[in-house]
Design a protein around this motif. Sequence first.
Motif, PDB file in Angstrom:
ATOM      1  N   PRO A 227       0.841  -1.221   0.000  1.00 30.27           N
ATOM      2  CA  PRO A 227       0.000   0.000   0.000  1.00 30.27           C
ATOM      3  C   PRO A 227       0.866   1.257   0.000  1.00 30.27           C
ATOM      4  O   PRO A 227       2.075   1.211   0.290  1.00 30.27           O
ATOM      5  CB  PRO A 227      -0.790  -0.128   1.307  1.00 30.27           C
ATOM      6  CG  PRO A 227      -0.666  -1.538   1.728  1.00 30.27           C
ATOM      7  CD  PRO A 227       0.646  -2.031   1.208  1.00 30.27           C
ATOM      8  N   ARG A 253      -6.446   3.717   0.690  1.00 33.70           N
ATOM      9  CA  ARG A 253      -5.024   3.627   0.323  1.00 33.70           C
ATOM     10  C   ARG A 253      -4.209   2.828   1.338  1.00 33.70           C
ATOM     11  O   ARG A 253      -3.089   2.424   1.038  1.00 33.70           O
ATOM     12  CB  ARG A 253      -4.446   5.033   0.166  1.00 33.70           C
ATOM     13  CG  ARG A 253      -5.068   5.809  -1.000  1.00 33.70           C
ATOM     14  CD  ARG A 253      -4.324   7.101  -1.264  1.00 33.70           C
ATOM     15  NE  ARG A 253      -5.009   7.876  -2.301  1.00 33.70           N
ATOM     16  CZ  ARG A 253      -5.756   8.947  -2.068  1.00 33.70           C
ATOM     17  NH1 ARG A 253      -5.914   9.392  -0.818  1.00 33.70           N
ATOM     18  NH2 ARG A 253      -6.348   9.589  -3.047  1.00 33.70           N
ATOM     19  N   ARG A 254      -4.760   2.609   2.535  1.00 36.37           N
ATOM     20  CA  ARG A 254      -4.059   1.806   3.531  1.00 36.37           C
ATOM     21  C   ARG A 254      -4.077   0.316   3.202  1.00 36.37           C
ATOM     22  O   ARG A 254      -3.256  -0.433   3.711  1.00 36.37           O
ATOM     23  CB  ARG A 254      -4.673   2.006   4.931  1.00 36.37           C
ATOM     24  CG  ARG A 254      -4.422   3.365   5.563  1.00 36.37           C
ATOM     25  CD  ARG A 254      -2.922   3.639   5.747  1.00 36.37           C
ATOM     26  NE  ARG A 254      -2.642   4.655   6.734  1.00 36.37           N
ATOM     27  CZ  ARG A 254      -2.695   5.958   6.550  1.00 36.37           C
ATOM     28  NH1 ARG A 254      -3.095   6.416   5.384  1.00 36.37           N
ATOM     29  NH2 ARG A 254      -2.372   6.803   7.515  1.00 36.37           N
ATOM     30  N   PHE A 255      -5.036  -0.119   2.370  1.00 37.06           N
ATOM     31  CA  PHE A 255      -5.066  -1.545   2.057  1.00 37.06           C
ATOM     32  C   PHE A 255      -4.905  -1.849   0.566  1.00 37.06           C
ATOM     33  O   PHE A 255      -4.595  -2.986   0.191  1.00 37.06           O
ATOM     34  CB  PHE A 255      -6.355  -2.204   2.580  1.00 37.06           C
ATOM     35  CG  PHE A 255      -7.636  -1.666   2.022  1.00 37.06           C
ATOM     36  CD1 PHE A 255      -8.073  -2.023   0.757  1.00 37.06           C
ATOM     37  CD2 PHE A 255      -8.441  -0.819   2.780  1.00 37.06           C
ATOM     38  CE1 PHE A 255      -9.261  -1.536   0.243  1.00 37.06           C
ATOM     39  CE2 PHE A 255      -9.642  -0.330   2.281  1.00 37.06           C
ATOM     40  CZ  PHE A 255     -10.048  -0.696   1.001  1.00 37.06           C
ATOM     41  N   ALA A 256      -5.113  -0.883  -0.324  1.00 38.25           N
ATOM     42  CA  ALA A 256      -4.988  -1.135  -1.760  1.00 38.25           C
ATOM     43  C   ALA A 256      -3.525  -1.107  -2.186  1.00 38.25           C
ATOM     44  O   ALA A 256      -2.703  -0.381  -1.610  1.00 38.25           O
ATOM     45  CB  ALA A 256      -5.775  -0.087  -2.545  1.00 38.25           C
ATOM     46  N   ASP A 257      -3.192  -1.890  -3.197  1.00 36.32           N
ATOM     47  CA  ASP A 257      -1.842  -1.850  -3.749  1.00 36.32           C
ATOM     48  C   ASP A 257      -1.518  -0.429  -4.214  1.00 36.32           C
ATOM     49  O   ASP A 257      -2.388   0.286  -4.722  1.00 36.32           O
ATOM     50  CB  ASP A 257      -1.725  -2.803  -4.948  1.00 36.32           C
ATOM     51  CG  ASP A 257      -1.747  -4.270  -4.535  1.00 36.32           C
ATOM     52  OD1 ASP A 257      -1.968  -4.564  -3.341  1.00 36.32           O
ATOM     53  OD2 ASP A 257      -1.539  -5.122  -5.418  1.00 36.32           O
ATOM     54  N   VAL A 279      -5.586  -5.583  -4.573  1.00 33.23           N
ATOM     55  CA  VAL A 279      -5.055  -5.960  -3.267  1.00 33.23           C
ATOM     56  C   VAL A 279      -4.274  -7.247  -3.479  1.00 33.23           C
ATOM     57  O   VAL A 279      -4.831  -8.240  -3.958  1.00 33.23           O
ATOM     58  CB  VAL A 279      -6.177  -6.159  -2.226  1.00 33.23           C
ATOM     59  CG1 VAL A 279      -5.590  -6.639  -0.897  1.00 33.23           C
ATOM     60  CG2 VAL A 279      -6.949  -4.858  -2.018  1.00 33.23           C
ATOM     61  N   GLU A 280      -2.992  -7.206  -3.175  1.00 29.95           N
ATOM     62  CA  GLU A 280      -2.089  -8.338  -3.447  1.00 29.95           C
ATOM     63  C   GLU A 280      -2.186  -8.774  -4.911  1.00 29.95           C
ATOM     64  O   GLU A 280      -2.150  -9.954  -5.242  1.00 29.95           O
ATOM     65  CB  GLU A 280      -2.393  -9.510  -2.519  1.00 29.95           C
ATOM     66  CG  GLU A 280      -2.151  -9.224  -1.039  1.00 29.95           C
ATOM     67  CD  GLU A 280      -0.660  -9.058  -0.704  1.00 29.95           C
ATOM     68  OE1 GLU A 280       0.184  -9.228  -1.602  1.00 29.95           O
ATOM     69  OE2 GLU A 280      -0.364  -8.738   0.472  1.00 29.95           O
ATOM     70  N   SER A 443      -5.499  -2.214  10.531  1.00 29.17           N
ATOM     71  CA  SER A 443      -4.297  -2.951  10.130  1.00 29.17           C
ATOM     72  C   SER A 443      -4.604  -4.358   9.633  1.00 29.17           C
ATOM     73  O   SER A 443      -3.788  -4.969   8.943  1.00 29.17           O
ATOM     74  CB  SER A 443      -3.315  -3.024  11.292  1.00 29.17           C
ATOM     75  OG  SER A 443      -3.921  -3.639  12.417  1.00 29.17           O
ATOM     76  N   ARG A 446      -6.274  -5.264   5.064  1.00 27.70           N
ATOM     77  CA  ARG A 446      -5.608  -5.779   3.860  1.00 27.70           C
ATOM     78  C   ARG A 446      -5.532  -7.306   3.861  1.00 27.70           C
ATOM     79  O   ARG A 446      -5.925  -7.934   2.858  1.00 27.70           O
ATOM     80  CB  ARG A 446      -4.230  -5.147   3.707  1.00 27.70           C
ATOM     81  CG  ARG A 446      -3.485  -5.610   2.447  1.00 27.70           C
ATOM     82  CD  ARG A 446      -2.199  -4.816   2.266  1.00 27.70           C
ATOM     83  NE  ARG A 446      -1.312  -5.393   1.277  1.00 27.70           N
ATOM     84  CZ  ARG A 446      -1.343  -5.126  -0.029  1.00 27.70           C
ATOM     85  NH1 ARG A 446      -2.242  -4.274  -0.495  1.00 27.70           N
ATOM     86  NH2 ARG A 446      -0.492  -5.683  -0.858  1.00 27.70           N
ATOM     87  N   ALA A 450      -7.487  -9.574   1.143  1.00 25.59           N
ATOM     88  CA  ALA A 450      -6.693 -10.469   0.289  1.00 25.59           C
ATOM     89  C   ALA A 450      -7.195 -11.905   0.393  1.00 25.59           C
ATOM     90  O   ALA A 450      -7.308 -12.617  -0.623  1.00 25.59           O
ATOM     91  CB  ALA A 450      -5.226 -10.380   0.672  1.00 25.59           C
TER      92      ALA A 450
END
Length: 471
Positions: A227, A253-257, A279-280, A443, A446, A450
């Motif tokens: 991220p 944006r904290r979890f998206a690539d 994501v991943e 936290s 993500r 995934a």
Amino acid sequence: MKLPLSVRIKLLTDKDSFEQFSPGIPSVYIAGAATMAGRRIFIFAMEHEPGPPVDMMKSLDIGIRAAEMALEERCPLVMLIDRPGLGHSTGGKTPIPPDSSRLLADRRGTGRLYAALARLSGEAPRVSLIFGQTGAATVFPAALCDAAVMIRDSAVCIGRPDAVKHMVGEAADFEALGGARMHCAVSGLGDALADSEQDAISWARRYLAFFPANRGGRPPRIEPAPPEEPACADGRLVPADPDKPFDILPLIRRFADRNSMLELKELYAREAVTALARVEGRAVGIVANNSKNKGGILFPETCEKISRFISICDAFGIPMLFLADNPGFIIGTAAERAGIIKSASLLFTTIANAQTPRLLIVARRAHTAGLYAMSGPGFDPAQFLALPTAAISVFGRRALDRFSADRDMPPPAKAALKDMIEACSNPASLVDKALLDAVIPVSEMRPRIAAFLDMASTIPRPDIRKQVLLV
């Protein structure tokens, strides 16, 4: 300065891959097959540079051929829309083409092009790039698509300015009638507003990279990226105060690539975010309420924006994440006259009939039927999760405080009120009642998303064509 059509096609496609249909024949429409990132696509384009008169029926047949071949081979179709040049040097005025009766009434006239584009809906991705100011028959391909990107000085309108003046007595230029910003922010026709032709072509390439070649495939997976920002300092991302507006995009944006998010209709109904991301390395369609705009309330246009996006993801098997923070649907006389019940019901119908897997995470507020608008319980999300800031109840905390001041409330109502207050302040209580799957910190979003996408990739795709909504 406008790029020549040949340059537009070169920027769009892999090197030396474009094979033109009927080369050397003067035509308003240029069409052919090519590859983009190694995948076969078809192109239907309008030649904007001036030239000699052309045979309009032959020109039209070239465009029809591209749409019909895209359907036959189930390949993506990219349309480059502009004011026609060849045989149409009219200075923007409404052209009076020769053989107009045949163009209108022939079985392979203009109607055949519209039908071919419509029949491709849900079979293969369709993208329109709008480069110029045009009207009348040339505008419908701009909307008979899944996504449309418009250059800032482009415009599309059914009646050109001169026709509008002659027929309804209204004096308006192309910008006022159908300017790009209006269509991106007001009508909702445009999905993206580009600063240049190169930016529009880049956007189209990014968009198509999320999709399979057709409904029978799976969204391609690419190399994962971390991220943009780590999710460790997550306490400040979602305000505990349910009435404090905040921007949902930093949370995404904290979890998206990194750099993977592509918003659709960013300027339209901004109280909801509809975006493609990864994501991943796996594609995901995101629907998120954004309280920064109108408090995240659901309006008729919000419902229609979300419904269309769901239909796109469902048609091509892109799993979906719903990120909820809304107080429910707009109410009042204006809302009822605007058709809020009808639009909300369209949204419910679209969610209920979507077969692509869906994950729901409540970020903060999920009140009344606004919970169902985000693929809530009863609509079969794969998981129903919440952040610690979630308040899931029929009423918001402020309304519940008002109800608490009613000393004449009967005991059953007091008990129900207490239950709602607990759900508003402690989402874990819903886990204890087996109504919520889990409460997770930011936290953990993500890895949870995934894992959901990994699971979704193993589910067989139904061999059913799902048309993309045009709302």
